[in-house]
Scaffold this motif. Structure first.
Motif, PDB file in Angstrom:
ATOM      1  N   ARG A   1       2.597  -4.726   5.821  1.00  0.00           N
ATOM      2  CA  ARG A   1       2.666  -3.830   4.547  1.00  0.00           C
ATOM      3  C   ARG A   1       2.226  -4.309   3.231  1.00  0.00           C
ATOM      4  N   PHE A   2       2.724  -5.791   3.074  1.00  0.00           N
ATOM      5  CA  PHE A   2       2.247  -6.474   1.720  1.00  0.00           C
ATOM      6  C   PHE A   2       0.725  -6.646   1.765  1.00  0.00           C
ATOM      7  N   ILE A   3       0.047  -6.869   3.060  1.00  0.00           N
ATOM      8  CA  ILE A   3      -1.342  -6.937   3.084  1.00  0.00           C
ATOM      9  C   ILE A   3      -2.006  -5.773   2.802  1.00  0.00           C
ATOM     10  N   ASP A   4      -1.460  -4.694   3.368  1.00  0.00           N
ATOM     11  CA  ASP A   4      -1.951  -3.121   3.336  1.00  0.00           C
ATOM     12  C   ASP A   4      -2.077  -2.769   1.698  1.00  0.00           C
ATOM     13  N   ILE A   5      -0.836  -2.931   0.950  1.00  0.00           N
ATOM     14  CA  ILE A   5      -0.686  -2.999  -0.508  1.00  0.00           C
ATOM     15  C   ILE A   5      -1.718  -3.742  -1.387  1.00  0.00           C
ATOM     16  N   LYS A   6      -1.868  -4.997  -0.969  1.00  0.00           N
ATOM     17  CA  LYS A   6      -2.754  -5.781  -1.629  1.00  0.00           C
ATOM     18  C   LYS A   6      -4.361  -5.056  -1.390  1.00  0.00           C
ATOM     19  N   SER A   7      -4.633  -4.910  -0.116  1.00  0.00           N
ATOM     20  CA  SER A   7      -5.975  -4.356   0.159  1.00  0.00           C
ATOM     21  C   SER A   7      -6.297  -3.086  -0.772  1.00  0.00           C
ATOM     22  N   GLU A   8      -5.274  -2.285  -0.737  1.00  0.00           N
ATOM     23  CA  GLU A   8      -5.360  -1.011  -1.458  1.00  0.00           C
ATOM     24  C   GLU A   8      -5.447  -1.196  -3.084  1.00  0.00           C
ATOM     25  N   PHE A   9      -4.738  -2.082  -3.585  1.00  0.00           N
ATOM     26  CA  PHE A   9      -4.696  -2.465  -4.715  1.00  0.00           C
ATOM     27  C   PHE A   9      -6.432  -2.946  -5.281  1.00  0.00           C
ATOM     28  N   THR A  10      -6.788  -3.852  -4.276  1.00  0.00           N
ATOM     29  CA  THR A  10      -8.346  -4.353  -4.504  1.00  0.00           C
ATOM     30  C   THR A  10      -9.309  -3.383  -4.645  1.00  0.00           C
ATOM     31  N   GLN A  11      -9.045  -2.564  -3.410  1.00  0.00           N
ATOM     32  CA  GLN A  11      -9.872  -1.454  -3.428  1.00  0.00           C
ATOM     33  C   GLN A  11     -10.117  -0.300  -4.620  1.00  0.00           C
TER      34      GLN A  11
ATOM     35  N   ALA B   1      -1.019 -10.062  -8.439  1.00  0.00           N
ATOM     36  CA  ALA B   1       0.061 -10.965  -8.711  1.00  0.00           C
ATOM     37  C   ALA B   1       1.073 -10.418 -10.034  1.00  0.00           C
ATOM     38  N   HIS B   2       0.138  -9.924 -10.835  1.00  0.00           N
ATOM     39  CA  HIS B   2       0.904  -9.608 -12.027  1.00  0.00           C
ATOM     40  C   HIS B   2       1.523  -8.307 -11.783  1.00  0.00           C
ATOM     41  N   TYR B   3       0.624  -7.275 -11.209  1.00  0.00           N
ATOM     42  CA  TYR B   3       1.409  -5.982 -10.625  1.00  0.00           C
ATOM     43  C   TYR B   3       2.555  -6.326  -9.927  1.00  0.00           C
ATOM     44  N   GLU B   4       2.724  -7.132  -9.073  1.00  0.00           N
ATOM     45  CA  GLU B   4       3.951  -7.347  -8.193  1.00  0.00           C
ATOM     46  C   GLU B   4       4.941  -7.836  -8.996  1.00  0.00           C
ATOM     47  N   LEU B   5       4.634  -8.715 -10.068  1.00  0.00           N
ATOM     48  CA  LEU B   5       5.692  -9.409 -11.244  1.00  0.00           C
ATOM     49  C   LEU B   5       6.413  -8.084 -11.999  1.00  0.00           C
ATOM     50  N   VAL B   6       5.531  -7.240 -12.204  1.00  0.00           N
ATOM     51  CA  VAL B   6       6.022  -6.144 -13.126  1.00  0.00           C
ATOM     52  C   VAL B   6       6.766  -5.316 -12.277  1.00  0.00           C
TER      53      VAL B   6
ATOM     54  N   SER C   1       1.874   5.923 -10.454  1.00  0.00           N
ATOM     55  CA  SER C   1       1.426   5.181  -9.128  1.00  0.00           C
ATOM     56  C   SER C   1       0.696   4.044  -9.241  1.00  0.00           C
ATOM     57  N   MET C   2       0.238   3.277  -8.184  1.00  0.00           N
ATOM     58  CA  MET C   2      -0.522   1.948  -8.191  1.00  0.00           C
ATOM     59  C   MET C   2      -2.080   2.531  -8.736  1.00  0.00           C
ATOM     60  N   GLU C   3      -2.433   3.589  -8.668  1.00  0.00           N
ATOM     61  CA  GLU C   3      -3.839   3.849  -9.027  1.00  0.00           C
ATOM     62  C   GLU C   3      -3.589   4.254 -10.638  1.00  0.00           C
ATOM     63  N   GLU C   4      -2.736   4.834 -11.147  1.00  0.00           N
ATOM     64  CA  GLU C   4      -2.554   5.025 -12.555  1.00  0.00           C
ATOM     65  C   GLU C   4      -2.291   3.486 -13.047  1.00  0.00           C
TER      66      GLU C   4
END
Length: 221
Positions: free
Chosen positions: A16-26, A49-54, A68-71
């Motif tokens: 799940r973490f890898i999926d979120i990171k890949s989605e973020f990067t895309q 990493a900053h996104y995750e910290l926040v 949302s992540m996109e926003e």
């Protein structure tokens, strides 16, 4: 926040973490051209990493609204990076009321020549900023002052930026006077423009992408 990617993570959580990171990067890759910013492939993981910290601190500290992540990528990261074309090489600047570290921390992640002083009045948020700077590997270029800007005294930096200060329009005249002979780069809407006009300040405004009423105001010294 220190995350252990070893045996303590279950397979499902790791995937799940890898999926979120890949989605973020895309999403970051898809949106960055809209804002005219360059984000190298090796930089994206640190922005994530900053996104995750926040996100991990948000329930307690209310660093951002529920989006949302996109926003988040568009409104907080890429909007912050709109500063980069305006910041000269080796710039030392001041960020007043950064909350979760916006706009300054994304800028420092992308530009290793930049240094910043963060002025954050809320103690828990100031501690978060110090922690985030350490986790993101930029602590040597970040100074955190846990005071009201009016109590911060002399602060180094030729540029002052501000994005989400509480009661921003009401405090803007005091902010302008507290940092004389500085250039200001301020994020806001039409009400901010009205205050700048009433203060007799010369400025130019840049309409931010995907917005009809949100601007970056560049105020001359």
């Amino acid at each position: 926040m220190r995350m252990d990617f070893g045996a303590t993570l279950t397979c499902g959580r790791s995937v799940r973490f890898i999926d979120i990171k890949s989605e973020f990067t895309q999403i970051l890759e898809d949106k960055k051209q809209l804002f005219g910013v360059t984000v190298e492939a090796e930089t994206a993981p640190r922005l994530f990493a900053h996104y995750e910290l926040v996100n991990s601190a948000n329930a307690l500290l209310h660093l951002t609204g529920p989006i949302s992540m996109e926003e988040f990528i568009e409104r907080h990261i890429l909007e912050s990076l709109a500063l980069l074309d305006l910041l000269p090489t080796n710039a030392s600047f001041i960020d007043v009321g950064p909350g979760g570290g916006f706009p300054s921390l994304p800028c420092l992640i992308v530009r290793p020549d930049l240094t910043v002083t963060l002025i954050e009045s809320k103690e828990k948020k100031a501690k978060f900023l110090s922690h985030a700077a350490t986790e993101l590997g930029i602590a040597d270029r970040v100074t955190v002052i846990n005071k009201q800007f009016s109590e911060a005294g002399r602060v180094p930096g030729d540029i002052v930026t501000c994005r989400a200060l509480d009661k921003f329009t009401g405090k803007l005249p005091q902010l302008l006077r507290h940092f004389p002979r500085r250039e200001f780069m301020l994020f806001g809407g039409p009400s901010l423009r009205e205050v700048l006009i009433s203060e007799g300040r010369a400025f130019r405004e840049i309409l931010l992408p995907n917005s009809e009423r949100r601007y970056l105001f560049v105020v001359k010294k």
